[in-house]
Scaffold this active site. Structure first.
Site, PDB file in Angstrom:
ATOM      1  N   GLU A 170     -30.407  40.354 -15.104  1.00 30.14           N
ATOM      2  CA  GLU A 170     -29.824  40.591 -16.422  1.00 30.14           C
ATOM      3  C   GLU A 170     -28.313  40.472 -16.318  1.00 30.14           C
ATOM      4  OE1 GLU A 170     -30.998  44.184 -18.452  1.00 30.14           O
ATOM      5  OE2 GLU A 170     -29.045  44.343 -19.458  1.00 30.14           O
ATOM      6  N   GLU A 175     -20.977  44.565 -23.810  1.00 30.37           N
ATOM      7  CA  GLU A 175     -21.605  45.750 -24.384  1.00 30.37           C
ATOM      8  C   GLU A 175     -20.514  46.664 -24.910  1.00 30.37           C
ATOM      9  OE1 GLU A 175     -25.429  47.353 -22.501  1.00 30.37           O
ATOM     10  OE2 GLU A 175     -24.269  46.678 -20.753  1.00 30.37           O
TER      11      GLU A 175
END
Length: 283
Positions: A170, A175
Site C-alpha cells: 500500500e 493522507e
C-alpha cells in the site's frame, strides 16, 4: 489507510512550510516539473459536470465482512452523485451527515471511495487537490496492489485477489486527518512495516491545506518511493534490503480516492468536500 487504526501512531511533521495557490491556468500537462517520468499514460482532468467517468473509475461500496469499514470508519460509501460528482472542471468527493441504509446496515454518514480501472508498475502520480477539514474527516489518495484479496474492490471482481493486505503493498500518497489540521502525511505499508508498527511514514505542515490547492506527487521507481508536495520532498522510502516483506512494489498498483469518517467525529460536522482538479500518471 487500510488498517492503520490497528496501530494508530502520532505522526511527526517536518521540513518546510509551503503554501502555493495554483491558478486554474496551470491545468495543463506541459506545466509539470521535469522528472524521470514524463510520458503521460493515464489521467482524468475531471472536465464537465455530473457523474464521474465510469470508464476510468469504479465506486467501491460493498461493506467488508461484519458491516463496518476498516479503521473503525463510520461512513457508508455510495455511488450517488450526492457523494461524488463533477462540477466546473473539478471532482467533488463529499462526506456528509445523513441517515443512510445500505446492505441492511444503517449509518449516520456517507461518502465516496473510488478505485481506478487503471493499474501500473513504476511511474509518477501527480494530483492537485484541496482537502476537507473538520475533526474526524480523513481524506486520502493512495494505491493498493492489484492482487489484493478484497471482495467488492474493482480488481478483485475482475479475477485478481491472491494476496492479503499488507502483502499486496500500500502506498499512501496523501493522507490528512481533520484532527491534525494543516498536516499531511505519506506512508508505506508492507509486511515489514506491519511487524514494526507502521514506522515507514513522514509528512509536513501546510498552512491552509483546506483553503488552497496544492500539488501532491509520488515518484515510484524500482529502487524507491519519493513523496512531495508543491515540488518539495518530505519523505523517501528506500529499504536497503528489498524482498517480499519490504518491497512488494514491483507489481501493479491501482489508485484509490476516498474521504473516510473516523469514529470520533465533531458533533457539529455536516458536510465537507475533497476537491480534485486533476490526477495524472506518467511513465
Amino acid at each position: 489507510m487500510y488498517f492503520s487504526t490497528l496501530f494508530k501512531t502520532s505522526f511527526v511533521a517536518l521540513l518546510c512550510l509551503v503554501a502555493v495557490a495554483c491558478s486554474r491556468s496551470q491545468k495543463t500537462p506541459e506545466t509539470v516539473s521535469e522528472e524521470r517520468f514524463n510520458n503521460l499514460v493515464w489521467s482524468d482532468e475531471f472536465d464537465g459536470s455530473g457523474s464521474i467517468d465510469t470508464t476510468k473509475w469504479f465506486h467501491q461500496t460493498q461493506l467488508p465482512s461484519g458491516g463496518s469499514w476498516y479503521n473503525d470508519e463510520v461512513q457508508h460509501y455510495t455511488a450517488r452523485e450526492d457523494n461524488s460528482f463533477l462540477a466546473d472542471g473539478y471532482l467533488n468527493m463529499v462526506a456528509q451527515k445523513e441517515i443512510y441504509t445500505d446492505q441492511g446496515v444503517t449509518k449516520e454518514y456517507t461518502s465516496a471511495r473510488l478505485n481506478s480501472k487503471f493499474a501500473f508498475t513504476y511511474g509518477r502520480v501527480e494530483f492537485r487537490a484541496m482537502l476537507p477539514e473538520g475533526f474526524g474527516t480523513w481524506p486520502a489518495v493512495w494505491t493498493l496492489g492489484k492482487a489484493i484479496n478484497e471482495p467488492g474492490a474493482y480488481w478483485y471482481e475482475k479475477g485478481f485477489g491472491e494476496l492479503n493486505w499488507p502483502a499486496c503493498g500500500e502506498i499512501d500518497i496523501m493522507e490528512h486527518w481533520g484532527r491534525e489540521q494543516d498536516s499531511v502525511k505519506s506512508a508505506v505499508h508492507t509486511i515489514a512495516s506491519h511487524k514494526n508498527g507502521f514506522t515507514t511514514f513522514d509528512g509536513r505542515e501546510i498552512p491552509g491545506v483546506s483553503d488552497n490547492f496544492h500539488v501532491y506527487e509520488l515518484e515510484w521507481t524500482e529502487d524507491q518511493l519519493v513523496f512531495s508536495v508543491d515540488d518539495t520532498v518530505h519523505y523517501t522510502y528506500q529499504p536497503q534490503i528489498k524482498d517480499k516483506e519490504t518491497w512488494p512494489f514491483n507489481n501493479d498498483q491501482y489508485l484509490l480516492l476516498n474521504v473516510a469518517i473516523e469514529e470520533e467525529i465533531d458533533s457539529a460536522f455536516e458536510r465537507d468536500t475533497m476537491v480534485i482538479d486533476f490526477i495524472r500518471v506518467y511513465q
